[in-house]
Design a protein around this motif. Structure first.
Motif, PDB file in Angstrom:
ATOM      1  N   SER A 243       0.801  -1.228   0.000  1.00  0.00           N
ATOM      2  CA  SER A 243       0.000   0.000   0.000  1.00  0.00           C
ATOM      3  C   SER A 243       0.834   1.279   0.000  1.00  0.00           C
ATOM      4  O   SER A 243       0.266   2.365  -0.068  1.00  0.00           O
TER       5      SER A 243
ATOM      6  N   ALA B 112      -1.923  -3.507  -3.160  1.00  0.00           N
ATOM      7  CA  ALA B 112      -3.044  -3.207  -2.272  1.00  0.00           C
ATOM      8  C   ALA B 112      -3.117  -4.245  -1.145  1.00  0.00           C
ATOM      9  O   ALA B 112      -2.569  -5.345  -1.250  1.00  0.00           O
TER      10      ALA B 112
ATOM     11  N   GLN C 183      -5.537  -6.546   1.210  1.00  0.00           N
ATOM     12  CA  GLN C 183      -6.869  -7.127   1.112  1.00  0.00           C
ATOM     13  C   GLN C 183      -7.761  -6.769   2.294  1.00  0.00           C
ATOM     14  O   GLN C 183      -8.936  -6.468   2.142  1.00  0.00           O
TER      15      GLN C 183
ATOM     16  N   PRO D 126      -5.996  -8.544  -3.658  1.00  0.00           N
ATOM     17  CA  PRO D 126      -5.503  -7.171  -3.826  1.00  0.00           C
ATOM     18  C   PRO D 126      -4.830  -6.983  -5.170  1.00  0.00           C
ATOM     19  O   PRO D 126      -4.218  -7.896  -5.723  1.00  0.00           O
TER      20      PRO D 126
ATOM     21  N   ARG E 289      -8.499   0.164  -3.912  1.00  0.00           N
ATOM     22  CA  ARG E 289      -8.796  -0.726  -2.800  1.00  0.00           C
ATOM     23  C   ARG E 289      -9.708  -1.851  -3.287  1.00  0.00           C
ATOM     24  O   ARG E 289     -10.598  -1.630  -4.112  1.00  0.00           O
ATOM     25  N   PRO E 290      -9.497  -3.082  -2.808  1.00  0.00           N
ATOM     26  CA  PRO E 290     -10.277  -4.215  -3.329  1.00  0.00           C
ATOM     27  C   PRO E 290     -11.777  -4.023  -3.237  1.00  0.00           C
ATOM     28  O   PRO E 290     -12.510  -4.346  -4.159  1.00  0.00           O
TER      29      PRO E 290
ATOM     30  N   GLY F   1      -9.737  -2.828   3.329  1.00  0.00           N
ATOM     31  CA  GLY F   1      -8.421  -2.948   2.740  1.00  0.00           C
ATOM     32  C   GLY F   1      -7.756  -1.608   2.492  1.00  0.00           C
ATOM     33  O   GLY F   1      -8.203  -0.556   2.961  1.00  0.00           O
TER      34      GLY F   1
END
Length: 335
Positions: free
Chosen positions: A106, A139, A141, A148, A183-184, A189
């Protein structure tokens, strides 16, 4: 070397054979003219003179092989017009093989500038090294079911090296980092980080990049509204590195449209470096009762010297001085 070409006048792509010679077989370097084409290339090329008109050169993205994501042009003269581009956006390191400045999950990738929450920078501001940009972190999860997405890729690498002149007549040269994936799922997440900008190194006796646009910007972090698991997205990549090295300080011939910005948000700016290498200086003496010293300055095309001390030659010296002691009533002559 075979490269894929679209001639710009038909919808069909075809193979166009570009004959050059590498440094191990460089007895017949050719003059190459590229015009009205769209080409995908990567790796190292040696020419006599290179002239590019109305041509878009796309760098083949990094795939794990050493020269992918890079473009090295070596020639006596390199000339590109205002209708030409080199596109190395998002062709650098990717998530999983993310390079020296890959961001943690991230967070933004780093190179010339630190990505948001990213690792330290790598490479130098004022030396001849240059590299690709690093990937942003993937990303996270969190409580979300979908897997992600990846961070943004780093920018590519472009190295233009001419023994005489580099003339970029208003062309565009881009090695920007890529945007991280979102973001998922909403509210859960963390979005992925942006990739860092890549690297551009331009070396020539005289460099003219007036009216040209050169970019090595960091990519933006993945967009998503702040949520309980991630209150502060997005996280941008750091800017890359752009360097100009010529026989004198040609900053008046360098466009102001040169950017190494950090990505949104909080990616730090990268570095831009201009260096005018002087011509090799004449020997400068410094003497005393018991020593004689001569010093000199290396130039653009001179990094070693042949120096004579009392008619004894020291060849290919990489030093910038020679100092010899002499006894009472002795003498020393360095030339």
């Amino acid at each position: 070397i075979t490269v894929s070409v679209n001639d710009g006048f038909s919808a069909l792509s075809h193979q166009w054979n570009l004959t050059v010679y590498d440094r191990y077989n460089s007895t017949t370097l050719q003059n190459i003219n590229l015009s009205n084409r769209s080409i995908t290339m990567y790796g190292t090329y040696y020419f006599n003179n290179l002239n590019v008109q109305n041509t878009n050169i796309n760098i083949f993205a990094y795939d794990g092989s050493p020269e992918s994501g890079t473009l090295f042009f070596n020639a006596s003269n390199i000339t590109m017009d205002n209708l030409s581009t080199i596109n190395g956006n998002s062709t650098g390191f990717y998530t999983g093989d993310g390079g020296p400045g890959e961001g943690s999950p991230s967070y933004g990738g780093s190179y010339g500038g630190v990505g948001s929450g990213g690792p330290p920078v790598y490479g130098t501001t004022n030396e001849h090294d240059i590299d690709k940009g690093s990937a942003g972190g993937s990303a996270v999860q969190g409580s979300c079911v979908p897997p992600p997405g990846p961070g943004g890729n780093g920018g590519g690498l472009v190295y233009l090296n001419a023994t005489n002149n580099v003339t970029l007549g208003g062309m565009g040269l881009y090695v920007n980092g890529g945007t991280g994936s979102g973001r998922p799922c909403a509210g859960y997440g963390k979005a992925a980080g942006g990739g860092s900008g890549g690297g551009i190194l331009i070396i020539g006796k005289y460099v003219n990049a007036s009216y040209s646009t050169l970019q090595a910007n960091g990519g933006n972090g993945g967009t998503a509204p702040g949520g309980a698991e991630d209150p502060n997205p997005p996280r941008g990549g750091g800017g890359g590195r752009i360097k100009f090295i010529s026989i004198n300080d040609n900053t008046n011939n360098i466009s102001t449209a040169i950017t190494v910005s950090g990505g949104t948000s909080n990616g730090q700016v990268g570095t831009i470096y201009y260096y005018g290498m002087p011509n090799a200086s004449t020997l400068t003496p410094s003497t005393s009762n018991f020593f004689v010293n001569y010093s000199w300055i290396s130039g653009f095309d001179t990094d070693t010297f042949n120096v004579s001390y009392n008619d004894t030659w020291i060849n290919d010296s990489s030093l910038s001085y020679i100092n010899r002691s002499v006894g009472p009533h002795g003498w020393g002559n360095i030339s």
